[in-house]
Design a protein around this motif. Structure first.
Motif, PDB file in Angstrom:
ATOM      1  N   ASP A   1       0.743  -1.201  -0.066  1.00  0.00           N
ATOM      2  CA  ASP A   1       0.015  -0.037   0.009  1.00  0.00           C
ATOM      3  C   ASP A   1       0.970   1.339  -0.048  1.00  0.00           C
ATOM      4  O   ASP A   1       1.381   1.502   0.990  1.00  0.00           O
ATOM      5  CB  ASP A   1      -0.939  -0.018   1.091  1.00  0.00           C
ATOM      6  CG  ASP A   1      -1.801   1.079   1.192  1.00  0.00           C
ATOM      7  OD1 ASP A   1      -1.664   2.079   0.369  1.00  0.00           O
ATOM      8  OD2 ASP A   1      -2.898   1.102   2.054  1.00  0.00           O
TER       9      ASP A   1
ATOM     10  N   VAL B   1      -3.262   7.976  -3.943  1.00  0.00           N
ATOM     11  CA  VAL B   1      -4.237   7.887  -4.224  1.00  0.00           C
ATOM     12  C   VAL B   1      -4.523   8.242  -5.739  1.00  0.00           C
ATOM     13  O   VAL B   1      -3.955   9.264  -5.875  1.00  0.00           O
ATOM     14  CB  VAL B   1      -5.497   8.762  -3.332  1.00  0.00           C
ATOM     15  CG1 VAL B   1      -6.834   8.624  -4.221  1.00  0.00           C
ATOM     16  CG2 VAL B   1      -5.474   8.579  -1.919  1.00  0.00           C
TER      17      VAL B   1
ATOM     18  N   GLY C   1      -9.522   8.231  -7.533  1.00  0.00           N
ATOM     19  CA  GLY C   1      -9.940   8.087  -6.015  1.00  0.00           C
ATOM     20  C   GLY C   1      -9.581   6.658  -5.410  1.00  0.00           C
ATOM     21  O   GLY C   1      -9.819   6.792  -4.354  1.00  0.00           O
ATOM     22  N   LYS C   2      -8.891   5.886  -6.241  1.00  0.00           N
ATOM     23  CA  LYS C   2      -8.607   4.630  -5.774  1.00  0.00           C
ATOM     24  C   LYS C   2      -7.132   4.563  -5.082  1.00  0.00           C
ATOM     25  O   LYS C   2      -6.269   5.125  -5.666  1.00  0.00           O
ATOM     26  CB  LYS C   2      -8.526   3.580  -6.739  1.00  0.00           C
ATOM     27  CG  LYS C   2      -8.320   2.045  -6.542  1.00  0.00           C
ATOM     28  CD  LYS C   2      -8.645   1.257  -7.606  1.00  0.00           C
ATOM     29  CE  LYS C   2      -8.435  -0.337  -7.001  1.00  0.00           C
ATOM     30  NZ  LYS C   2      -8.662  -1.273  -8.511  1.00  0.00           N
ATOM     31  N   ALA C   3      -7.161   3.651  -3.931  1.00  0.00           N
ATOM     32  CA  ALA C   3      -5.872   3.748  -3.283  1.00  0.00           C
ATOM     33  C   ALA C   3      -4.924   3.003  -4.282  1.00  0.00           C
ATOM     34  O   ALA C   3      -4.974   1.840  -4.887  1.00  0.00           O
ATOM     35  CB  ALA C   3      -5.991   2.882  -2.075  1.00  0.00           C
TER      36      ALA C   3
ATOM     37  N   LYS D   1      -2.138   0.396  -4.831  1.00  0.00           N
ATOM     38  CA  LYS D   1      -1.588  -0.732  -4.194  1.00  0.00           C
ATOM     39  C   LYS D   1      -0.794  -1.666  -5.307  1.00  0.00           C
ATOM     40  O   LYS D   1      -1.634  -1.574  -6.496  1.00  0.00           O
ATOM     41  CB  LYS D   1      -2.593  -1.631  -3.319  1.00  0.00           C
ATOM     42  CG  LYS D   1      -3.088  -0.927  -2.476  1.00  0.00           C
ATOM     43  CD  LYS D   1      -4.317  -1.591  -1.395  1.00  0.00           C
ATOM     44  CE  LYS D   1      -4.993  -0.930  -0.718  1.00  0.00           C
ATOM     45  NZ  LYS D   1      -5.833  -1.657   0.359  1.00  0.00           N
TER      46      LYS D   1
END
Length: 252
Positions: free
Chosen positions: A43, A47, A51-53, A55
């Motif tokens: 992680d 962002v 808007g998605k993290a 990883k």
């Protein structure tokens, strides 16, 4: 939702202009119990515009006999947020991750095995053949790594130094660049007699997704008991993606 885990960067080795190997120490109360061939999902804390993290999955290339530390390799790609994050880390920095994940782990077989890596897929296969449970099969294993640019990512010397010496055969060679129309034909030619009925009992393939599933289909037709769990795609992913537990080990 996966439980977050943490590790601290304790060593960094630059192995190419845009590649580095990173060794992390786990927390004393949370050792990393994994099987060679598995991977972690890091992680980055970033962002994406969506808007998605952000990883990314990274293969564990260290031996699974050590649960106190683990090693990842990263090749920096232009605009790659995952590799950009790992390349910005300094010794002492902490990362958050989940895992281990992945089902590309060796079964207990008595026949011959083929472990084939293309390009950056070497990280998954290097960890796989170093697995403790792979030890009894090494002498009956053909290990092949084909890549387009020997100067990029892990060097041949780096890989050979970490491969178990008892592997049956170790072959490292060249192949056309990704997307080349003769790439699959080149791999088929290299594999030779292993693409015949009864030659192999077990296979593992990691790297270029455009090759992985074409070869998997061929081996299944030849009678090899293999599924998508025997494959890790690092790029050129198939249209139907695997479930999270079998996601590709990326290097971006």
């Amino acid at each position: 939702m996966a439980t977050p885990r943490f590790a601290t960067l304790v060593h960094v080795e630059a192995i190419a202009p845009e590649a580095r190997v990173l060794t992390f120490a786990t927390r004393p109360d949370d050792p990393l119990l994994f099987v060679g061939g598995q991977y972690l999902i890091v992680d980055t804390g970033l962002v994406a515009p969506s808007g998605k993290a952000v990883k990314r999955a990274y293969s564990l290339l260290s031996a699974d006999s050590d649960a106190a530390t683990f090693t990842l390799a990263s090749q920096r790609l232009p605009g790659g947020p995952g590799s950009g994050y790992l390349h910005a880390l300094s010794v002492g920095d902490e990362i958050k991750f989940s895992g281990p994940w992945g089902k590309m782990v060796p079964a207990d077989v008595t026949g011959r095995s083929l472990v084939l890596a293309t390009d950056t897929g070497i990280t998954a296969t290097l960890g796989l053949v170093r697995a403790q449970r792979f030890a009894t099969q090494r002498a009956r294993t053909r290990f092949v790594w084909l890549r387009a640019d020997p100067a990029a990512f892990l060097s041949e010397a780096f890989v050979r130094e970490r491969l178990p010496p008892e592997l049956g055969t170790i072959e490292i060679g060249r192949l056309p660049p990704a997307g080349h129309p003769e790439r699959l034909a080149h791999v088929r030619t290299w594999l030779g007699q292993d693409l015949s009925p009864g030659a192999l009992e077990q296979i593992f393939i990691a790297g270029d997704g455009a090759l992985n599933y074409a070869l998997l289909d061929e081996f299944v037709k030849l009678g090899v008991s293999a599924t998508r769990d025997n494959v890790e795609s690092f790029f050129n992913y198939p249209k139907k993606t695997a479930e999270p537990a079998t996601a590709p080990a990326a290097t971006t």
